[in-house]
Design a protein around this motif. Structure first.
Motif, PDB file in Angstrom:
ATOM      1  N   ILE A 161       2.170 -34.274 -15.314  1.00  7.85           N
ATOM      2  CA  ILE A 161       1.560 -33.981 -14.069  1.00  7.85           C
ATOM      3  C   ILE A 161       0.103 -34.605 -13.720  1.00  7.85           C
ATOM      4  CG2 ILE A 161       0.809 -32.113 -12.722  1.00  7.85           C
ATOM      5  CD1 ILE A 161       2.827 -30.415 -13.905  1.00  7.85           C
ATOM      6  N   GLU A 162       0.143 -35.653 -13.243  1.00 13.09           N
ATOM      7  CA  GLU A 162      -1.116 -36.349 -12.986  1.00 13.09           C
ATOM      8  C   GLU A 162      -1.185 -37.088 -11.687  1.00 13.09           C
ATOM      9  OE1 GLU A 162      -0.650 -39.307 -15.798  1.00 13.09           O
ATOM     10  OE2 GLU A 162       0.852 -40.412 -14.924  1.00 13.09           O
ATOM     11  N   GLY A 163      -2.514 -37.267 -11.107  1.00 11.06           N
ATOM     12  CA  GLY A 163      -2.747 -37.752  -9.776  1.00 11.06           C
ATOM     13  C   GLY A 163      -2.259 -37.024  -8.899  1.00 11.06           C
ATOM     14  N   SER A 164      -1.693 -37.470  -7.843  1.00 13.07           N
ATOM     15  CA  SER A 164      -1.101 -36.795  -6.549  1.00 13.07           C
ATOM     16  C   SER A 164       0.038 -35.855  -6.838  1.00 13.07           C
ATOM     17  CB  SER A 164      -0.493 -37.927  -5.848  1.00 13.07           C
ATOM     18  OG  SER A 164      -1.482 -38.801  -5.218  1.00 13.07           O
ATOM     19  N   LEU A 165       0.722 -35.906  -8.150  1.00 11.39           N
ATOM     20  CA  LEU A 165       1.739 -35.039  -8.555  1.00 11.39           C
ATOM     21  C   LEU A 165       1.282 -33.635  -8.737  1.00 11.39           C
ATOM     22  CD1 LEU A 165       3.963 -36.730 -10.914  1.00 11.39           C
ATOM     23  CD2 LEU A 165       4.588 -36.055  -8.682  1.00 11.39           C
ATOM     24  N   ILE A 166      -0.170 -33.586  -8.668  1.00 10.57           N
ATOM     25  CA  ILE A 166      -0.839 -32.107  -9.036  1.00 10.57           C
ATOM     26  C   ILE A 166      -0.644 -31.417  -7.730  1.00 10.57           C
ATOM     27  CG2 ILE A 166      -2.972 -30.910  -9.705  1.00 10.57           C
ATOM     28  CD1 ILE A 166      -3.949 -33.117 -11.177  1.00 10.57           C
ATOM     29  N   SER A 167      -0.934 -32.194  -6.555  1.00  7.76           N
ATOM     30  CA  SER A 167      -0.989 -31.289  -5.375  1.00  7.76           C
ATOM     31  C   SER A 167       0.489 -31.426  -4.936  1.00  7.76           C
ATOM     32  CB  SER A 167      -2.061 -31.861  -4.449  1.00  7.76           C
ATOM     33  OG  SER A 167      -1.959 -33.382  -4.234  1.00  7.76           O
ATOM     34  N   LYS A 168       1.262 -32.588  -5.265  1.00  8.64           N
ATOM     35  CA  LYS A 168       2.403 -32.723  -4.561  1.00  8.64           C
ATOM     36  C   LYS A 168       3.680 -32.266  -5.290  1.00  8.64           C
ATOM     37  CE  LYS A 168       0.947 -36.780  -1.765  1.00  8.64           C
ATOM     38  NZ  LYS A 168       1.076 -37.980  -1.575  1.00  8.64           N
ATOM     39  N   TYR A 169       3.407 -31.273  -6.147  1.00  5.35           N
ATOM     40  CA  TYR A 169       4.660 -31.005  -7.268  1.00  5.35           C
ATOM     41  C   TYR A 169       5.661 -30.443  -6.399  1.00  5.35           C
ATOM     42  CZ  TYR A 169       7.076 -28.071 -10.417  1.00  5.35           C
ATOM     43  OH  TYR A 169       8.330 -27.512 -11.136  1.00  5.35           O
ATOM     44  N   ASP A 170       5.419 -29.426  -5.508  1.00  5.59           N
ATOM     45  CA  ASP A 170       6.425 -28.659  -4.767  1.00  5.59           C
ATOM     46  C   ASP A 170       7.519 -29.722  -4.133  1.00  5.59           C
ATOM     47  OD1 ASP A 170       5.835 -26.219  -5.665  1.00  5.59           O
ATOM     48  OD2 ASP A 170       4.413 -25.989  -3.877  1.00  5.59           O
ATOM     49  N   VAL A 171       6.692 -30.915  -3.456  1.00  2.40           N
ATOM     50  CA  VAL A 171       7.369 -31.950  -2.727  1.00  2.40           C
ATOM     51  C   VAL A 171       8.085 -32.545  -3.766  1.00  2.40           C
ATOM     52  CG1 VAL A 171       7.292 -33.962  -1.420  1.00  2.40           C
ATOM     53  CG2 VAL A 171       5.731 -32.074  -1.030  1.00  2.40           C
ATOM     54  N   PHE A 172       7.588 -33.034  -4.828  1.00  2.00           N
ATOM     55  CA  PHE A 172       8.381 -33.750  -5.699  1.00  2.00           C
ATOM     56  C   PHE A 172       9.578 -32.753  -6.569  1.00  2.00           C
ATOM     57  CE2 PHE A 172       9.330 -34.213 -10.452  1.00  2.00           C
ATOM     58  CZ  PHE A 172       9.414 -35.526 -10.423  1.00  2.00           C
ATOM     59  N   LYS A 173       9.486 -31.441  -6.525  1.00  2.45           N
ATOM     60  CA  LYS A 173      10.476 -30.704  -7.026  1.00  2.45           C
ATOM     61  C   LYS A 173      11.642 -30.636  -6.192  1.00  2.45           C
ATOM     62  CE  LYS A 173      11.478 -26.338  -8.849  1.00  2.45           C
ATOM     63  NZ  LYS A 173      11.077 -24.828  -9.311  1.00  2.45           N
ATOM     64  N   GLU A 174      11.333 -30.328  -4.840  1.00  6.03           N
ATOM     65  CA  GLU A 174      12.443 -30.588  -3.725  1.00  6.03           C
ATOM     66  C   GLU A 174      13.191 -31.575  -3.596  1.00  6.03           C
ATOM     67  OE1 GLU A 174      12.702 -29.534   1.071  1.00  6.03           O
ATOM     68  OE2 GLU A 174      10.732 -29.178   0.048  1.00  6.03           O
ATOM     69  N   THR A 175      12.443 -32.950  -3.661  1.00  4.79           N
ATOM     70  CA  THR A 175      13.070 -34.192  -3.711  1.00  4.79           C
ATOM     71  C   THR A 175      13.839 -34.685  -4.801  1.00  4.79           C
ATOM     72  OG1 THR A 175      11.185 -34.650  -2.393  1.00  4.79           O
ATOM     73  CG2 THR A 175      12.751 -36.642  -2.915  1.00  4.79           C
ATOM     74  N   ALA A 176      13.254 -34.440  -6.031  1.00  2.00           N
ATOM     75  CA  ALA A 176      14.007 -34.641  -7.228  1.00  2.00           C
ATOM     76  C   ALA A 176      15.232 -33.679  -7.440  1.00  2.00           C
ATOM     77  CB  ALA A 176      13.053 -34.511  -8.474  1.00  2.00           C
ATOM     78  N   ALA A 177      15.289 -32.450  -7.050  1.00  2.00           N
ATOM     79  CA  ALA A 177      16.228 -31.646  -7.203  1.00  2.00           C
ATOM     80  C   ALA A 177      17.747 -32.116  -6.435  1.00  2.00           C
ATOM     81  CB  ALA A 177      16.016 -30.436  -6.468  1.00  2.00           C
ATOM     82  N   ASN A 178      17.396 -32.947  -5.368  1.00  2.00           N
ATOM     83  CA  ASN A 178      18.547 -33.545  -4.557  1.00  2.00           C
ATOM     84  C   ASN A 178      19.168 -34.672  -5.254  1.00  2.00           C
ATOM     85  OD1 ASN A 178      18.461 -31.464  -2.546  1.00  2.00           O
ATOM     86  ND2 ASN A 178      16.691 -32.576  -1.664  1.00  2.00           N
ATOM     87  N   LEU A 179      18.438 -35.195  -6.283  1.00  2.00           N
ATOM     88  CA  LEU A 179      19.004 -36.252  -7.033  1.00  2.00           C
ATOM     89  C   LEU A 179      20.463 -35.869  -7.605  1.00  2.00           C
ATOM     90  CD1 LEU A 179      15.931 -37.809  -8.802  1.00  2.00           C
ATOM     91  CD2 LEU A 179      17.094 -38.827  -6.649  1.00  2.00           C
ATOM     92  N   PRO A 180      21.484 -36.827  -7.437  1.00  2.00           N
ATOM     93  CA  PRO A 180      22.714 -36.619  -8.297  1.00  2.00           C
ATOM     94  C   PRO A 180      22.438 -36.838  -9.786  1.00  2.00           C
ATOM     95  CG  PRO A 180      23.052 -38.211  -6.772  1.00  2.00           C
ATOM     96  CD  PRO A 180      21.628 -38.167  -6.712  1.00  2.00           C
ATOM     97  N   GLY A 181      22.762 -35.703 -10.663  1.00  2.00           N
ATOM     98  CA  GLY A 181      22.586 -35.590 -12.047  1.00  2.00           C
ATOM     99  C   GLY A 181      21.402 -34.713 -12.308  1.00  2.00           C
ATOM    100  N   VAL A 182      20.793 -34.179 -11.467  1.00  6.01           N
ATOM    101  CA  VAL A 182      19.346 -33.149 -11.692  1.00  6.01           C
ATOM    102  C   VAL A 182      19.741 -31.885 -11.698  1.00  6.01           C
ATOM    103  CG1 VAL A 182      17.200 -32.423 -11.040  1.00  6.01           C
ATOM    104  CG2 VAL A 182      17.649 -34.758 -11.046  1.00  6.01           C
ATOM    105  N   LEU A 183      19.778 -31.012 -12.676  1.00  5.62           N
ATOM    106  CA  LEU A 183      20.587 -29.701 -13.035  1.00  5.62           C
ATOM    107  C   LEU A 183      19.450 -28.789 -12.574  1.00  5.62           C
ATOM    108  CD1 LEU A 183      22.803 -29.910 -15.888  1.00  5.62           C
ATOM    109  CD2 LEU A 183      23.368 -30.200 -13.479  1.00  5.62           C
ATOM    110  N   ALA A 184      18.079 -28.944 -12.936  1.00  4.92           N
ATOM    111  CA  ALA A 184      16.894 -27.896 -12.826  1.00  4.92           C
ATOM    112  C   ALA A 184      15.614 -28.844 -12.933  1.00  4.92           C
ATOM    113  CB  ALA A 184      17.407 -26.766 -13.601  1.00  4.92           C
ATOM    114  N   ILE A 185      14.839 -28.048 -12.556  1.00  5.30           N
ATOM    115  CA  ILE A 185      13.419 -28.601 -12.679  1.00  5.30           C
ATOM    116  C   ILE A 185      12.371 -27.549 -12.721  1.00  5.30           C
ATOM    117  CG2 ILE A 185      11.486 -29.982 -11.608  1.00  5.30           C
ATOM    118  CD1 ILE A 185      13.394 -31.511 -10.040  1.00  5.30           C
ATOM    119  N   SER A 186      11.348 -27.592 -13.584  1.00  2.00           N
ATOM    120  CA  SER A 186      10.069 -26.576 -13.987  1.00  2.00           C
ATOM    121  C   SER A 186       9.137 -27.353 -14.269  1.00  2.00           C
ATOM    122  CB  SER A 186      10.590 -25.732 -14.786  1.00  2.00           C
ATOM    123  OG  SER A 186       9.859 -24.354 -14.656  1.00  2.00           O
ATOM    124  N   LYS A 187       7.976 -26.585 -14.775  1.00  2.00           N
ATOM    125  CA  LYS A 187       7.065 -27.421 -15.355  1.00  2.00           C
ATOM    126  C   LYS A 187       6.149 -26.227 -16.291  1.00  2.00           C
ATOM    127  CE  LYS A 187       3.929 -25.972 -11.328  1.00  2.00           C
ATOM    128  NZ  LYS A 187       3.180 -26.510 -10.414  1.00  2.00           N
TER     129      LYS A 187
END
Length: 787
Positions: free
Chosen positions: A464-490
């Motif tokens: 978690i670095e740079g803009s991911l610190i403030s955009k983690y929720d956006v990253f999680k929501e977008t990445a969760a829709n990728l085929p093959g991604v089962l779960a995301i946390s931190k």
């Protein structure tokens, strides 16, 4: 005369090419192997030896006792360094030290992932890291400053002088001014490319100002006239100046010389005892043993050849040669062989050193420019030649010329038993190494395949670095829709290693005198789902239950430590945050298997300023998932290169030392067995030569070739069986002691010893079969004619 000795030695060497090749090869392999291990041992012992005030440098460690159990470690309280310097007059300098995983540093358009640490203003004044630009005193004495390594200065600015006063962007969140440039020698146990001011660390981590959390390391340097023993006694109960005493537990401080920390970093009964020093001792013994095995080979092979040189000795004695001159001649021949072996050994070392460095993780090289190195090699060659040639020289020079010239040479039982004893010694060491190889392999396989309590396969770590610190929720929501991604946390750290500990913990019914220490993990939503952990009671953190900031999840060990029978819903306080327990997890390993699973408290923290994103990918989908994650990070965090680690690879790194030792043991054990077989081959040559007429008589009386083969082979295998009887109990003791360093370990099963013995027997049989078959097939008429 010396020239004549040399000429005779060279003539014998050339005349007996096969014998000379085997002898030189055995010595060369032994010397090469020993030289590699000596280089490694010297490098280990030289670690941190460059610090000018080494005798005054100490690392503080904490010893804790609760419920009759004593634990110790290097993690200390955040304020400790500053308070020791303020309150203890004998302490000249003190510094906290907190290392971090690689972070992103930027200069202009260049961004690099770099490993560094936070340290106190005294740090560079305490240690002798050469400062190339700037001063040690002002290096990191103010917030917003950074000291960087020569490597970093050249990478970003072209050199040390050009870097002074320049600005670096740290994680794209803060600008830091470069105040100094230092160099980190290769023989430093700590490797870091930057140092940040300690106040910057405490400002962003409030827990570092409390006495209930353990995470940083603490170093001190004593004044020149200070007595370390008296200082250790003075600070033993230092923490009770800041927290109340209790009757059922205690917390003490101890001092360990910094020069000893690298090799003695394992604690036993609350004091440093063991660590890499055991590998140093092991490799030292291996170097000695393998050289002994090589020298024993020389003795056996030279003695086997003495049958053919006995008449030469007899003639020399008849014409007036003194025994002393014969001893000098034979030892001189051994010296010549040792010198030739040394030349070949040096060539082998040059060829093998890159591979050895790769396995050991070192940057070793032959110190050919140092006279001490060549002097040591010369001394080693002379010693090797003397040791290897002493017995054959003494034996051959003692032969009675009358007996020798009247008939074939006969050896008494004493000489024969001595040679067999040497072979027994060889195979004892070889079997020890082989069993060690098997046990280390099994233990490494055990830790790699054991169920850790979570699934480390297809689990990806992203910093978690740079803009991911403030955009983690956006990253999680977008990445969760990728085929093959089962779960995301931190989480703030990683599941592989959780080091942060808390002591300011309370619960209903807690004894006021009880001072616990729990590992502390700050995580995000869906942590249990992402990790594939087993929830025994309660629930995971969830937005469905409103604000979970006062909720806690504990592992089984923590619940057992507390004593709650029905923990879910019970009160629990961590620091100054009171809440309730909402879930109980089945114990899982979050550190190396050297350590038992500790009590763990997990809390929710959705707004960390650093940490790790955990992504669970479906099996077989890792490659497309990584491609999708890279695209998302490039869009949301374009200033930082996309980096990641796999959980299973990070877990494997925890056992780097054991894997290195295991690999080297494989090679050394194989080499020891090979050299030992050369010795057995020498014994077979000798025995076959001695029993030529006996074999002829047996064949005349009707013995078949198979009978002769079995008779000779059985005699050759006796030293192997005796070696097994000696090696098995020794191996059990040594490997059982090694396994004790693991809280979770494999069993020493009988088949390990049986397998090592069987392999040794098969190899020995293959070794002696040529000589046995050759002797058994010999024409009896020719045998009985032999003088």
């Amino acid at each position: 005369m010396i020239r004549n000795y040399f000429r005779i030695a060279w003539r014998n060497l050339v005349r007996n090419k096969a014998f000379s090749f085997i002898n030189i090869l055995g010595l060369a392999l032994g010397l090469a192997c020993s030289l590699l291990m000596i280089l490694w041992v010297q490098d280990e012992k030289s670690m941190d030896g460059f610090h000018a005030n080494s005798d005054k440098l100490y690392q503080v460690y904490v010893r804790q006792s609760s419920g009759g159990k004593v634990d110790a470690g290097y993690l200390t309280q955040g304020p400790l360094a500053a308070e020791l310097k303020k309150e203890v007059p004998e302490v000249a300098y003190a510094s906290g030290f907190q290392a971090f995983p690689p972070v992103a540093l930027r200069v202009g358009d260049k961004v690099m992932k770099i490993t560094g640490a936070y340290a106190g203003a005294d740090f560079l004044q305490m240690f002798s890291y050469p400062v190339l630009a700037g001063t040690k005193a002002s290096a990191i004495d103010k917030p917003g400053t950074i000291a960087i390594s020569r490597h970093l200065a050249e990478l970003f600015f072209g050199g040390p002088e050009q870097a002074l006063g320049k600005t670096l962007r740290y994680e794209d969140t803060v600008s830091l001014s470069v105040t100094s440039v230092y160099d980190v020698p290769a023989n430093s146990s700590q490797q870091f490319d930057f140092l940040r001011n300690w106040e910057d660390f405490t400002k962003n981590n409030a827990w570092t100002k409390t006495w209930g959390s353990f995470s940083p390391l603490t170093y001190i340097r004593l004044r020149d006239n200070a007595d370390a023993g008296k200082v250790a006694a003075k600070i033993k109960d230092f923490v009770y100046n800041y927290q109340p005493r209790n009757n059922n537990s205690y917390t003490e401080l101890g001092l360990q010389p910094y020069s000893e920390k690298y090799l003695h970093a394992v604690f036993s009964n609350g004091i440093p005892d063991g660590g890499r020093i055991e590998y140093v001792r092991l490799f030292t013994l291996l170097a000695i043993f393998i050289m002994l095995i090589a020298c024993i080979n020389f003795m056996n092979l030279a003695t086997a050849r003495s049958v053919k040189r006995a008449k030469e000795v007899g003639v020399r004695k008849v014409v007036g040669a003194l025994r002393s001159s014969l001893i000098i001649q034979f030892i001189g021949e051994a010296m010549l062989l040792a010198f030739l072996s040394l030349v070949i050994a040096l060539l082998l070392v040059v060829v093998l050193l890159p591979a050895f460095n790769h396995i050991s993780g070192k940057q070793l090289s032959l110190p050919i420019s140092q006279p001490v190195f060549w002097g040591t090699l010369l001394g080693l060659t002379i010693l090797t030649g003397f040791v290897a040639g002493s017995y054959p020289a003494l034996f051959l020079s003692s032969l009675n010329p009358v007996r020798v010239l009247k008939g074939s040479l006969k050896f008494g039982s004493g000489a024969t038993n001595f040679r067999k004893g040497l072979v027994v010694f060889q195979f004892t060491l070889s079997i020890l190494l082989m069993i060690g190889m098997f046990v280390i392999y099994r233990q490494m396989d055990y830790v790699q395949t054991k169920n850790l309590g979570y699934d480390r396969q297809n689990l990806i770590y992203i910093p978690i670095e740079g803009s991911l610190i403030s955009k983690y929720d956006v990253f999680k929501e977008t990445a969760a829709n990728l085929p093959g991604v089962l779960a995301i946390s931190k989480m703030k750290e990683t599941p592989t290693v959780i080091q942060h500990h808390k002591g300011d913990i309370s619960w209903s019914g807690k004894d006021p005198d009880d001072v616990p220490s729990f590992a502390d993990a700050a995580v995000g939503y869906d942590f249990i789902k992402t990790m594939h952990l087993t929830l025994l009671e309660g629930r995971d953190f969830s937005r469905e239950f409103g604000n979970d900031s006062g909720s806690y999840i504990l592992n089984e060990s923590a619940v057992k430590r507390i004593g709650y029978q029905h923990p879910v819903g019970q009160p629990f306080t961590l620091g100054n945050v009171s809440g309730t327990i909402v879930g109980v997890l089945k114990d899982f390993h979050f550190n190396s298997m050297h350590d038992a699973i500790e009590p763990l408290v997990i809390r929710l923290d959705e707004k960390p300023k650093w940490g790790t994103v955990l992504v669970r990918a479906a099996e077989g989908k890792t490659t497309p998932v990584l491609a999708g994650l890279a695209a998302i990070c490039k869009n949301l965090n374009p200033e930082f290169p996309f980096t990641y680690q796999f959980s299973d690879e990070e877990y494997t790194k925890l056992y780097k030392s054991e894997q290195m030792v295991g690999q080297l043991c494989n090679y050394f054990a194989s080499l020891a067995v090979f050299i030992s077989c050369l010795g057995l081959f020498g014994l077979a040559m000798f025995t076959a030569a001695q029993r030529t007429k006996e074999i002829g008589v047996r064949k005349v009386l009707g013995a078949s070739e198979s009978n002769i083969f079995i008779l000779l082979s059985a005699g050759f295998l006796k030293p192997v069986f005796i070696g097994m009887l000696i090696a098995f109990p020794l191996a059990w003791y040594i490997m059982n002691h090694w396994l004790e360093h693991f809280a979770y370990k494999t069993d020493l099963e009988w088949w390990i010893f049986a397998g090592a013995g069987l392999i040794t027997i098969i190899i020995a049989l293959l070794t002696v079969s040529f000589q046995s078959i050759r002797a058994a097939a010999m024409n009896p008429v020719k045998s009985l004619k032999t003088e």
